[in-house]
Motif scaffolding. Structure first.
Motif: not given
Lengths: 280, 254
Positions: B175-194
């Motif tokens: 580190l430091p590094a630049v990383l390019t990512v793909k879908e499937g890396l994680n499951l993005p959360r849904y935004p909460s109302v707060p």
């Protein structure tokens, strides 16, 4: 000019077809450095001071070409389906995973181009003269493959599957995939799904077919309750036959399939499984 | 830990793409917008890293004034602040985009210290140039790995897993590094109302970079001719099952 070749891919022979338009190609191998070290490869290409560099529009081809572009400060046109030398160079390239074509001008005396797989006929001419590469600079080996991990799941791989039974939002729930899995099991098929399904958490991303998932090329693709957004269709370009099952006869996938059945997949899919059992 | 993530506003194209009259853009009159799917995972990863290690997360975008929506979306998921490189909506090529983002990243680092990681999507959903992240990495003089499906910070280095045919290749970068990512890396959360409420008051710095003449210049777009499929109806409901099985039998798959 230099052509970047990966022996294992048809994409390389397709790249070669386009490369010959830009002069007598000399070839540099994607595996010139083992283990794979993309910066070393880019350095070796730049050191040859090429008049043009053409490569396959595979993940690795695009990655190495982008590194060549970054080092030389030259523009780079990725995933082209056609290119004509000139000033400017004119190219046609894929956008949206192949759902759109872009005609563009590449203003560069030293064009950097990758060729979209399966869009150009494969070259059948004599193999180009190979380029020998010297030892890599240590600085170019910071980014280097250190290990290879095998996938842990034992199921049928999507990319290689001959039959895929795939479910979309219309399946309704995680549990709803039981009937999809049952049919897939009977056919020795892989289970696929649309992006809506992975976003909902019903299936893992490794099952996703589409632009940001896996691109598939089965003999038969059975799409159950999938509307057929461009995101999904971008993954289906290699499918030989598409069977679409959907309650909406106007769904884009129903208009882009070879065979369609209108109705409730929750009745139709079990009926297909029952019919297969009956015939065996 | 300081983490940056770069995103791009793109239309949600749905089933059929319509072009503008001059064929230089998608007709977005009736379309919604989102950030490119790969980048959503970059945002999620940045949020998780700062949640686990404390620090500061920043989202950057180059796009029209409306792209502030995507910046707010990222902040609703937990990103701390945003930098908006505002354009008039005209097409920027990958070189010019990378140059503008680089300048913004350098300015932020001069004020707040270097980023440990800068995330990009592997390629944008629309133009698919496969190069902005790599160009920024080279200009910063930092190592870069692309197409990542898993990122694990291990002290002063990062272990990166890249999906390849038949498994995954592993890279370990300092580190430091630049990383390019793909879908499937994680499951993005849904935004909460707060989360959405908080995002409204998070800071957005606005910059107005000058657009360089594109060296990869878009001339026009076209919808490719269909694949020649002509749908044959096999009927409706469960009664169609035998006809479907006939298709499978004909393909030699039973």
């Amino acid at each position: 000019m230099i052509v970047l070749l990966d022996d294992h891919t048809d994409a390389s022979r397709q790249a070669l077809t386009l490369a010959r338009k830009f002069g007598e190609p000399r070839a540099i191998a994607m595996d010139a450095f083992e283990p794979f070290a993309p910066d070393a490869l880019a350095s070796a290409i730049v050191a040859l001071d090429p008049t043009a560099v053409i490569g396959p529009g595979t993940e690795r081809g695009n990655e190495v070409m982008a590194r060549v572009a970054a080092r030389t400060g030259l523009p780079f046109a990725a995933n082209c389906t056609a290119a004509e030398p000139g000033s400017p160079v004119t190219v046609t390239r894929l956008r949206w995973g192949g759902s759109l074509l872009e005609e563009a001008r590449l203003h560069s005396a030293r064009p950097l181009i990758t060729v979209a797989p399966h869009t150009v006929p494969a070259d059948t001419g004599p193999p180009p003269q190979p380029v020998e590469v010297g030892a890599a600079d240590q600085r170019d080996l910071v980014v280097c493959v250190s290990e290879h991990v095998q996938p842990s799941n034992g199921g049928v791989s999507l990319a290689a599957a001959k039959v895929i039974v795939s479910g979309g939002r219309g399946v309704g729930s995680k549990e709803g995939f039981a009937i999809i899995e049952e049919l897939a099991g009977l056919l020795g098929a892989a289970v696929g799904c649309s992006r809506a399904v992975t976003s909902a958490g019903w299936r893992p991303h490794s099952d996703q077919v589409g632009q940001t998932g896996t691109k598939v090329s089965p003999e038969v693709y059975i799409a159950c309750g999938i509307s057929g957004a461009t995101q999904h269709m971008a993954g289906l370009k290699g499918a030989k036959r598409i069977v679409a099952i959907n309650s909406d006869p106007q769904a884009p996938l129903m208009l882009n399939a070879d065979y369609t059945v209108t109705g409730d997949l929750k009745e139709i899919v079990p009926a297909i499984s029952a019919e297969i059992r009956k015939r065996r | 830990m300081r983490v940056a993530v770069c995103v791009k506003r793109v239309p949600i194209t749905g089933g059929r793409i319509l072009l503008t009259e001059d064929a230089r853009a998608i007709n977005t009159q009736h379309l919604g917008f989102t950030m490119s799917p790969h980048e959503e995972c970059g945002v999620e990863e940045a949020v998780r890293l700062v949640e686990a290690n404390k620090g500061d997360s920043v989202v950057l975008t180059l796009g029209p004034p409306e792209a502030v929506e995507q910046l707010r979306d990222a902040m609703a998921l937990g990103i701390d602040r945003a930098v908006h490189l505002q354009t008039d909506g005209s097409e920027w090529d990958a070189e010019a985009t990378a140059a503008a983002l680089l300048e913004a990243i350098r300015a932020d680092e001069a004020a707040n210290g270097p980023f440990d990681m800068v995330f990009f999507g592997n390629e944008s959903a629309d133009s698919g140039g496969f190069q902005v992240g790599i160009r920024v990495a080279y200009a910063l003089g930092r190592p870069c790995v692309t197409g990542l499906k898993k990122v694990t910070v291990e002290g002063v280095s990062v272990r990166c897993e890249q999906e390849v045919e038949g498994g995954r290749d592993v890279y370990v970068l300092p580190l430091p590094a630049v990383l390019t990512v793909k879908e499937g890396l994680n499951l993005p959360r849904y935004p909460s109302v707060p989360g959405r409420m908080r995002a409204r008051s998070k800071p957005v710095a606005v910059l107005t970079p000058q657009r360089a003449e594109p060296r990869l210049e878009l001339v026009r777009l076209a919808v490719p001719a269909g694949q020649g499929r002509r749908a044959e109806s096999l009927g409706s409901g469960a009664a169609a099952a035998p006809s479907i099985v006939d298709v499978l039998a004909k393909a030699g798959l039973l």
